[in-house]
Design a protein around this motif. Sequence first.
Motif, PDB file in Angstrom:
ATOM      1  N   THR A 170      12.969  -4.178  19.572  1.00 34.30           N
ATOM      2  CA  THR A 170      11.706  -4.324  20.398  1.00 34.30           C
ATOM      3  C   THR A 170      11.894  -5.279  21.350  1.00 34.30           C
ATOM      4  O   THR A 170      11.098  -5.079  22.486  1.00 34.30           O
ATOM      5  N   LEU A 182      14.688  -0.922  15.778  1.00 27.93           N
ATOM      6  CA  LEU A 182      14.075   0.434  15.964  1.00 27.93           C
ATOM      7  C   LEU A 182      15.291   1.360  15.351  1.00 27.93           C
ATOM      8  O   LEU A 182      16.251   1.669  16.074  1.00 27.93           O
ATOM      9  N   LEU A 185      14.143   6.457  18.090  1.00 24.58           N
ATOM     10  CA  LEU A 185      13.058   6.294  19.114  1.00 24.58           C
ATOM     11  C   LEU A 185      13.455   7.501  19.856  1.00 24.58           C
ATOM     12  O   LEU A 185      14.243   8.180  19.857  1.00 24.58           O
ATOM     13  N   SER A 186      12.276   7.968  20.407  1.00 22.61           N
ATOM     14  CA  SER A 186      12.064   9.145  21.200  1.00 22.61           C
ATOM     15  C   SER A 186      12.703   9.112  22.551  1.00 22.61           C
ATOM     16  O   SER A 186      12.483   7.987  23.241  1.00 22.61           O
ATOM     17  N   GLN A 188      11.221   9.830  25.426  1.00 24.77           N
ATOM     18  CA  GLN A 188      10.111   9.556  26.131  1.00 24.77           C
ATOM     19  C   GLN A 188       9.618   8.063  25.903  1.00 24.77           C
ATOM     20  O   GLN A 188       9.317   7.377  26.854  1.00 24.77           O
ATOM     21  N   ASP A 189       9.685   7.635  24.429  1.00 21.77           N
ATOM     22  CA  ASP A 189       9.259   6.199  24.315  1.00 21.77           C
ATOM     23  C   ASP A 189      10.260   5.236  25.009  1.00 21.77           C
ATOM     24  O   ASP A 189       9.894   4.232  25.596  1.00 21.77           O
ATOM     25  N   ALA A 190      11.742   5.538  24.960  1.00 21.35           N
ATOM     26  CA  ALA A 190      12.842   4.557  25.668  1.00 21.35           C
ATOM     27  C   ALA A 190      12.345   4.548  27.020  1.00 21.35           C
ATOM     28  O   ALA A 190      12.480   3.513  27.766  1.00 21.35           O
ATOM     29  N   VAL A 192       9.283   5.300  28.709  1.00 16.90           N
ATOM     30  CA  VAL A 192       7.906   4.401  28.875  1.00 16.90           C
ATOM     31  C   VAL A 192       8.236   3.226  28.590  1.00 16.90           C
ATOM     32  O   VAL A 192       7.616   2.318  29.365  1.00 16.90           O
ATOM     33  N   ARG A 193       8.838   2.726  27.487  1.00 18.28           N
ATOM     34  CA  ARG A 193       8.941   1.255  27.306  1.00 18.28           C
ATOM     35  C   ARG A 193       9.904   0.450  28.099  1.00 18.28           C
ATOM     36  O   ARG A 193      10.240  -0.561  27.757  1.00 18.28           O
ATOM     37  N   LYS A 207      17.693  13.376  27.947  1.00 15.80           N
ATOM     38  CA  LYS A 207      16.276  13.840  27.591  1.00 15.80           C
ATOM     39  C   LYS A 207      16.440  15.613  28.260  1.00 15.80           C
ATOM     40  O   LYS A 207      15.978  16.160  27.472  1.00 15.80           O
ATOM     41  N   THR A 235      20.792   3.008  16.316  1.00 16.56           N
ATOM     42  CA  THR A 235      19.646   3.561  16.481  1.00 16.56           C
ATOM     43  C   THR A 235      19.635   4.834  17.172  1.00 16.56           C
ATOM     44  O   THR A 235      20.766   5.009  18.152  1.00 16.56           O
ATOM     45  N   VAL A 237      18.438   8.037  19.350  1.00 18.18           N
ATOM     46  CA  VAL A 237      17.448   8.248  20.414  1.00 18.18           C
ATOM     47  C   VAL A 237      17.629   9.727  20.445  1.00 18.18           C
ATOM     48  O   VAL A 237      18.609  10.401  20.963  1.00 18.18           O
TER      49      VAL A 237
END
Length: 238
Positions: A170, A182, A185-186, A188-190, A192-193, A207, A235, A237
């Motif tokens: 995180t 984590l 992770l999607s 999108q999450d990667a 956006v974050r 993607k 992790t 993705v």
Amino acid sequence: MAGALAYRRVVLKLSGEALAGEKGFGLDFTVIDRLTEDIRDVHKLGVSLGLVVGGGNMVRGSVASQQGMDRVSADYMGMLATVINALALQDILERKGVDTRVMTAIRMEELAEPYIRRRALRHLEKNRVVLFAGGTGNPYFSTDTAAVLRALEIEASVIIKATGVDGIYTRDPKKYPEAEFLPELSFQDAIVRGIAVMDGNALGLCKDNGLPIVVMNVNQRGAVARLLQGERVGTIVR
Ligand code: UDP
């Protein structure tokens, strides 16, 4: 021989820094020796393996251009650095009995084959490890993008990004001990974050084409082999 492998064909992306060890610059042959042992063991599992190596242990175009160099020339220097790294890896892999080919995105046929997709596929079918050097062959790109591009071209089922940390947290685990790991992770999450899994171009390509990325620690002996044998490592993705 191949047992039940989690992935049949993979691209392993090694940063230039992974070859530099503690020095952070140039080549550390003790580190390369250990890395190539791992690669040999992974190859022995029967996986079809492409390697993409960076050049950040010698030249990074963006950094050299900040110091006054023309960006495009600096990027070409960076691409040449990846060829130097690939030749070092090739030499040491072959000493360990692994059959390899270096293919370059920029022609330099005295020392390596030019990248031709169908030939790369043929090498892989013949169980050779293919080292894709020279990045994409274009300035303003990165070897992360080159790795994704080659992975898509050779229809790899995953791209493994070898780093110095166990995966994605995180926050930066070196600065924040309370950072949470984590396991998954999607895309999108990667995005956006703002998690720097890979540069934006490379992540976008993954993607758009549904190519999963596993971020894992290259310094853990045998970790890539465990991942390929179905263990949960690093992790993912996707
Ligand atoms: N580079 C480039 N086009 C590419 C790949 C790499 O211009 O398709 C240049 C760029 O200057 C980059 C350098 O080569 O900084 C080294 O690659 P990279 O930074 O991706 O290496 P890594 O960080 O993986 O060691």
